[in-house]
Design a protein around this motif. Sequence first.
Motif, mmCIF file in Angstrom:
data_model
loop_
_atom_site.group_PDB
_atom_site.id
_atom_site.type_symbol
_atom_site.label_atom_id
_atom_site.label_comp_id
_atom_site.label_asym_id
_atom_site.label_seq_id
_atom_site.Cartn_x
_atom_site.Cartn_y
_atom_site.Cartn_z
ATOM 1 N N ALA A 142 0.812 -1.225 0.000
ATOM 2 C CA ALA A 142 0.000 0.000 0.000
ATOM 3 C C ALA A 142 0.839 1.267 0.000
ATOM 4 N N TRP A 145 -6.867 -1.333 -0.985
ATOM 5 C CA TRP A 145 -6.844 -0.023 -0.332
ATOM 6 C C TRP A 145 -6.189 1.026 -1.237
ATOM 7 N N LYS A 146 -5.056 0.651 -1.809
ATOM 8 C CA LYS A 146 -4.285 1.630 -2.600
ATOM 9 C C LYS A 146 -5.001 2.029 -3.884
ATOM 10 N N THR A 147 -5.690 1.086 -4.517
ATOM 11 C CA THR A 147 -6.274 1.365 -5.829
ATOM 12 C C THR A 147 -7.753 1.771 -5.784
ATOM 13 N N ARG A 151 2.897 2.223 2.473
ATOM 14 C CA ARG A 151 3.017 2.775 3.825
ATOM 15 C C ARG A 151 4.262 2.276 4.567
#
Length: 229
Positions: free
Chosen positions: A73, A221-223, A75
């Motif tokens: 992600a 989450w990221k996309t 992070r």
Amino acid sequence: MIKRLAAEGFGTFWLVFGGCGSAVLAAAFPQLGIGFAGVALAFGLTVLTMAYAVGGISGGHFNPAVSLGLAVAGRFGWKDLIPYWIAQVLGAVIAAAALYAIASGKPGFEAGGFASNGYGALSPGGYSLHAALLIETILTAGFLIVILGSTSSAVPAGFAPIAIGLALTLIHLISIPVTNTSVNPARSTGVAFVATTDALHQLWLFWVAPLAGAAIGGLIWKTLLTNSD
């Protein structure tokens, strides 16, 4: 970096010692009243307490799958992934050894499954390999989404450990009957070395499924769930 790794090692030690300890020491005696729900809550409390205690030092992963999902992600730094994994596994192994030393102090003690994870004959409910693979992947993906969402800059600071601890409790309530709940390769590895069953031979699944689920959760989450963080 040494302090970060020490924090990860100790946090993972606490998770395995507290969570698996509740199963090995307390849940083995029904008259104490901890039961199925008590073990689930114990795992949630270990993460909640250590996230507040040392999360500010290391980020409070305590789980190789969480470290991978955070890296996917964006992070967490990829260069720190292997050192974190080593610290987490060492913490889990030390916790399992300490727990064994305590549990074996009872006359007639037999390690048996020793809170390890499994499928087929080693599943508490007799669930198959494919059922174990699916539930571990899905729940780890969901766990990563909770972690990423609750630690996002878009939500109030300071409450993330509560959401994460409750999510882990929920995960255990769902999947203890299926796999005895892993979603954490380090937790699975530590106790598998102590178990006298075939837990070590089934350990591969409890690395593959959580890592795959974490990567999926990180990608979702990221996309799909955030534009920036």
